[in-house]
Design a protein around this motif. Structure first.
Motif: not given
Length: 281
Positions: A186, A188, A233, A237, A257, A260-261, A270-271
């Motif tokens: 991901s 993050d 995320s 984060s 966060g 990241s999304n 994704y995270s």
């Protein structure tokens, strides 16, 4: 270390011990392994912290409050997911059930609930909610369930291949297996690197990519869908920023966060992800 494996990163245990561990990349399975891995009898000492939130019902402090707030929302999503995947209410086994909140929510919806949890403090808290938990999968040998779930648990289990075989035996033919794990590919994770909180060494022994999860379960399961865990995320984060800078709250972490999304809408990395499998036969 085998010849084809290589060091990916060195990471510190920021929660308990301050010890450093290497993450070793396995190109065949496309995942990372924590090295060295503590012996099974030594693992429990790395969980001995009030800040290890999944083993407590702690609601003090920023991270605890955020965790409990998101957990309430996620319980609704999880119970809806298992209902949709099973196409009705049935028998449920939750592996690594923590303090029993998911099983409590499922029980209130009418599910026949069972669970495992090795941590004694978490088990006591679950019992106060009328959720009785066994200590290991061996306690369910010979039994099968409509749905088996592992919410951020697979990364903690020492004997990975052996556990996957046990999980396969525990799911009824055409039953559902649901697994949620962090994703080291991901944005993050890449941004925070050695400070990424979801590496969480040595409690996390394995660090998965989407490809690795598909490969590990391909023999006995069909992957039906992958869903993102969008709140992970932000939480990860915030904790990563704390490890990196010492700041207990950071607007920058919330931005990372969100970023990241947003990036994951394009990359699908994704995270954390939820994997929904159907047992082949």
């Amino acid at each position: 270390m085998q010849n084809h494996e290589k060091k990916y990163l060195s990471v510190k245990d920021y929660l308990v011990s301050d010890e450093s561990f290497d993450l070793i990349y396995d190109p065949n399975l496309e995942f990372l392994k924590t090295f060295p891995q503590p012996k099974a009898e030594e693992l429990s000492k790395y969980y001995e912290s009030q800040e290890y939130i999944s083993h407590t019902d702690e609601k003090r402090g920023l991270f605890s409050k955020l965790y409990q707030l998101v957990k309430k929302w996620s319980l609704q999503k999880k119970t809806k997911l298992i209902l949709d995947q099973n196409k009705g209410i049935g028998s449920l086994l939750d592996v690594g059930a923590g303090t029993g909140d998911f099983l409590k929510a499922a029980k209130e919806k009418g599910w026949q609930v069972h669970g495992t949890e090795p941590n004694k403090n978490a088990t006591k808290l679950a019992l106060k909610k009328n959720i009785e938990l066994e200590s290991s999968l061996n306690d369910f040998e010979g039994k099968q369930f409509d749905v088996v779930t592992l919410w951020h648990v697979l990364e903690h289990i020492p004997n990975l291949e052996e556990t996957i075989l046990k999980l396969s035996a525990l799911v009824k033919p055409r039953g559902t297996l649901i697994i949620a794990v962090p994703n080291f590919k991901s944005f993050d994770a890449n941004h925070y690197g050695e400070f990424w909180a979801a590496f969480d060494v040595p409690r996390h022994l394995w660090h998965f990519s989407k490809e690795s999860i598909k490969n590990l379960f391909a023999e006995n399961f069909e992957l039906e869908k992958i869903e993102p865990m969008i709140f992970d995320s932000f939480y990860v984060s915030l904790l990563s920023e704390k490890y990196k800078t010492g700041n207990k709250f950071s607007l920058k972490a919330l931005w990372i966060g969100l970023k990241s999304n947003l990036k994951a809408k394009r990359t699908n990395e994704y995270s954390s992800h939820i994997y929904c499998f159907r047992k082949a036969k």
